[in-house]
Design a protein around this motif. Structure first.
Motif, short mmCIF file in Angstrom:
data_model
loop_
_atom_site.label_atom_id
_atom_site.label_comp_id
_atom_site.label_asym_id
_atom_site.label_seq_id
_atom_site.Cartn_x
_atom_site.Cartn_y
_atom_site.Cartn_z
N HIS A 142 -3.90 26.24 -30.23
CA HIS A 142 -4.87 26.73 -31.20
C HIS A 142 -5.06 28.23 -31.11
O HIS A 142 -5.39 28.77 -30.06
N HIS A 146 -7.40 29.15 -36.09
CA HIS A 146 -8.03 27.84 -35.90
C HIS A 146 -9.45 28.01 -35.34
O HIS A 146 -10.40 27.41 -35.85
N HIS A 147 -9.60 28.83 -34.33
CA HIS A 147 -10.91 28.96 -33.67
C HIS A 147 -11.95 29.60 -34.57
O HIS A 147 -13.07 29.10 -34.70
N HIS A 151 -13.68 26.77 -36.66
CA HIS A 151 -14.89 26.36 -35.93
C HIS A 151 -16.14 27.17 -36.25
O HIS A 151 -17.24 26.63 -36.30
N GLU A 192 -13.49 18.38 -34.08
CA GLU A 192 -12.14 18.67 -34.60
C GLU A 192 -11.80 17.90 -35.88
O GLU A 192 -11.18 18.45 -36.79
FE LIG Z 1 -10.44 23.39 -32.04
#
Ligand SMILES: [Fe+2]
Length: 312
Positions: A142, A146-147, A151, A192
């Protein structure tokens, strides 16, 4: 020496863990601090920023109408479309004003207890590196896209932000009972790959879904996967797939419900009764499930990604 038991409620410092519960003994990289933070965020090149922008545009073509309202609002609140990889300092200031969270740069892999310690202190640990053009469409590790894209927008929602902190706190207890696998399943099926029932349909709030182009359509619209209302006990007994689309997703009715189910759960009792392995296969539908859609499992039964099956 302090032990985990003695520091259980002290989320301000790293615990000294007995060796038997330290399940991810990684060697600290030389340039990384004792708190497992990188000294600073990477200096990104123009090409790195262009990759971020292209990934952003790719996702914006599929997310409206499929991503949770709170996620889309979070993207806007944080101005994540300003161009290039976001600077963690500015991002953290904005996030701090909204929910008291920050984003901190960490190495690609950090030990479990450090990960939980950051979350329990409302710090989201984000990998620095960004993928290349060669790995543009799929990377298993990741990266910062992605982070941060996947998120961080959800952390602007106050209830979700509290859930993430509670998850960090729950991690310490899971380590003591050696049940990280079960708690990992909860992370997998919520943070996730979580789905949310909104008034006008199923929406995705999980970062693993929202940071890729295929799963967001598959998770919300395809006929293959099961969609089952989330029950924390059940989820923590369920296996999951790491490198392919999920055969089953769990749906929450609200972030309040997710938070309540997590903080009210007696994890001591749960962990004492849980076996070391999973009870349910990731394709299983069981008697107690409140099923939203029973999937055909066609994609999975045809062999999934390896076989080139269509995600239908
Ligand atoms: Fe993640």
């Amino acid at each position: 020496m302090a032990t985990l038991a003695q520091t259980e409620q002290d989320f301000t410092r790293l615990p000294d863990l007995p060796a038997e519960v330290f399940t991810a003994p990684l060697k600290k990289p030389a340039h990384v601090g004792d708190d497992w933070l990188e000294p600073k965020q990477t200096d990104y090149t123009a090409e790195d920023d262009a990759i971020w922008n292209d990934l952003f545009a790719r996702q914006m073509a599929v997310l409206p109408g499929r991503a949770a309202t709170a996620f889309m609002a979070g993207l806007e609140k944080l101005n994540l479309d300003r161009g290039g990889v976001p600077e963690f300092g500015t991002l953290s200031e904005d996030l701090d004003t909204l929910t008291g969270w920050s984003v901190v740069p960490v190495p690609m892999l950090i030990p479990d207890h450090v990960f939980f310690w950051h979350l329990a202190n409302r710090r989201f640990p984000a990998g620095n590196f960004i993928r290349t053009r060669e790995t543009f469409h799929y990377i298993q590790a990741h990266d910062v896209f992605h982070h941060v894209f996947g998120h961080v927008p959800m952390l602007t929602d106050p209830v979700y932000a509290d859930y993430m902190q509670e998850y960090g706190r729950a991690g310490w207890k899971a380590m003591r009972y050696n049940r990280l696998k079960a708690l990992g399943s909860l992370y997998w099926y919520t943070v996730e790959f979580g789905l949310l029932q909104e008034a006008d349909g199923i929406r995705a709030y999980g970062a693993g879904i929202l940071s890729g182009p295929t799963e967001v359509v598959y998770a919300t619209e395809a006929e293959s996967p099961n969609r089952i209302m989330l029950n924390v006990d059940r989820v923590m007994r369920t296996d999951y797939v790491i490198s392919d689309l999920q055969p089953t997703y769990f749906v929450i009715e609200s972030f309040e419900d997710l938070y309540r189910q997590t903080v009210e759960r007696d994890f001591d009792k749960l962990y004492r009764n849980l076996g070391a392995g999973f009870t349910y296969a990731n394709t299983a539908v069981i008697d107690v499930d409140h099923v939203v859609n029973r999937g055909s499992l066609e994609y999975t039964l045809r062999g999934g990604r390896e076989s080139g099956a269509k995600p239908v």
